[in-house]
Design an enzyme around this catalytic site. Sequence first.
Site, PDB file in Angstrom:
ATOM      1  N   GLU A 115      -3.316  -4.492  -3.014  1.00  0.00           N
ATOM      2  CA  GLU A 115      -3.746  -5.369  -3.987  1.00  0.00           C
ATOM      3  C   GLU A 115      -3.548  -4.671  -5.451  1.00  0.00           C
ATOM      4  OE1 GLU A 115      -5.062  -4.724  -1.102  1.00  0.00           O
ATOM      5  OE2 GLU A 115      -6.274  -6.157  -0.336  1.00  0.00           O
ATOM      6  N   GLU A 134       0.374   5.260   0.682  1.00  0.00           N
ATOM      7  CA  GLU A 134      -0.553   6.195   1.229  1.00  0.00           C
ATOM      8  C   GLU A 134       0.000   7.813   0.386  1.00  0.00           C
ATOM      9  OE1 GLU A 134      -0.930   5.688   5.372  1.00  0.00           O
ATOM     10  OE2 GLU A 134      -2.127   3.713   5.000  1.00  0.00           O
ATOM     11  N   ASN A 147       0.770  -0.987  -0.039  1.00  0.00           N
ATOM     12  CA  ASN A 147      -0.048   0.272   0.003  1.00  0.00           C
ATOM     13  C   ASN A 147       0.901   1.173   0.130  1.00  0.00           C
ATOM     14  OD1 ASN A 147       0.689  -0.644   2.607  1.00  0.00           O
ATOM     15  ND2 ASN A 147      -0.998   0.352   3.739  1.00  0.00           N
ATOM     16  N   CYS A 203      -4.181   0.827  -2.412  1.00  0.00           N
ATOM     17  CA  CYS A 203      -4.182  -0.418  -1.794  1.00  0.00           C
ATOM     18  C   CYS A 203      -3.351  -1.391  -2.336  1.00  0.00           C
ATOM     19  CB  CYS A 203      -5.509  -1.156  -1.820  1.00  0.00           C
ATOM     20  SG  CYS A 203      -6.723  -0.300  -0.943  1.00  0.00           S
ATOM     21  N   CYS A 208     -10.832  -4.236   0.454  1.00  0.00           N
ATOM     22  CA  CYS A 208     -11.676  -3.030   0.423  1.00  0.00           C
ATOM     23  C   CYS A 208     -12.684  -3.340  -0.809  1.00  0.00           C
ATOM     24  CB  CYS A 208     -11.036  -1.720   0.507  1.00  0.00           C
ATOM     25  SG  CYS A 208     -10.386  -1.229  -1.098  1.00  0.00           S
TER      26      CYS A 208
HETATM   27  N1  THU Z   1      -5.226  -1.241   2.714  1.00  0.00           N
HETATM   28  C1  THU Z   1      -4.819  -2.112   1.834  1.00  0.00           C
HETATM   29  O1  THU Z   1      -3.655  -1.845   0.763  1.00  0.00           O
HETATM   30  N2  THU Z   1      -5.543  -3.373   1.476  1.00  0.00           N
HETATM   31  C2  THU Z   1      -6.777  -3.960   1.948  1.00  0.00           C
HETATM   32  O2  THU Z   1      -7.000  -4.802   1.659  1.00  0.00           O
HETATM   33  C3  THU Z   1      -7.186  -2.863   3.137  1.00  0.00           C
HETATM   34  C4  THU Z   1      -6.459  -1.773   3.271  1.00  0.00           C
HETATM   35  C5  THU Z   1      -4.539  -0.227   2.923  1.00  0.00           C
HETATM   36  C6  THU Z   1      -5.166   1.059   2.740  1.00  0.00           C
HETATM   37  C7  THU Z   1      -4.656   2.010   3.788  1.00  0.00           C
HETATM   38  O3  THU Z   1      -3.249   2.457   3.327  1.00  0.00           O
HETATM   39  C8  THU Z   1      -4.297   1.150   4.807  1.00  0.00           C
HETATM   40  O4  THU Z   1      -4.451  -0.373   4.482  1.00  0.00           O
HETATM   41  C9  THU Z   1      -5.374   1.570   6.076  1.00  0.00           C
HETATM   42  O5  THU Z   1      -6.572   1.316   5.578  1.00  0.00           O
END
Ligand code: THU
Length: 159
Positions: free
Chosen positions: A75, A64, A62, A73, A112
């Site tokens: 994925e 941010e 991920n 994310c 998500c």
């Molecule tokens: N996040 C992911 O990368 N994948 C998921 O399946 C759930 C959430 C990340 C998004 C954000 O950077 C952090 O997790 C918290 O939500």
Amino acid sequence: MSFQKLSIDYRIFTSIYQLPSEVQSLFQQATQSLQKSYAPYSGFTVGAATSSKSGKIFTGANQENGAYPMCLCAERVALSNAIHLEREDVLQYFVIVGGALEKMETEFLSPCGACRQVLSETEYRQQHPIRLYILGKKEKVLEFKNCNDLLPFGFVYKT
Ligand code: THU
């Protein structure tokens, strides 16, 4: 009017060592990619790894951003890397791990809605299921036969 019911089959493993060796190695790669995560805002690192029928592996973590909605994310980062897949090849396995599972309300990390949509369309495009593995607390692993099972009534656009 009629009542309908939806159900999905999934399996819970109590250790990654119960999984095929290819999937175990994907778990290692996804865990390594946690180091590539950029999550200064949530502090929640996520790693993903996917492998193709021909054995190609793509990973993601991920990413941010100070403008929060820009966040990517793990994925979808892994799937973006998978554009390098040869045309005749297909993704077969997809693994997701979290770096701080104790922060979750749920027992398992869960993709998500946006990632479910993209995973589901990837499956549809390649006309081949992607078996999904998700790491949970206490080293448990969830296995889904395909990603579409996680998105009932998903949006599918006819091209
Ligand atoms: N996040 C992911 O990368 N994948 C998921 O399946 C759930 C959430 C990340 C998004 C954000 O950077 C952090 O997790 C918290 O939500």
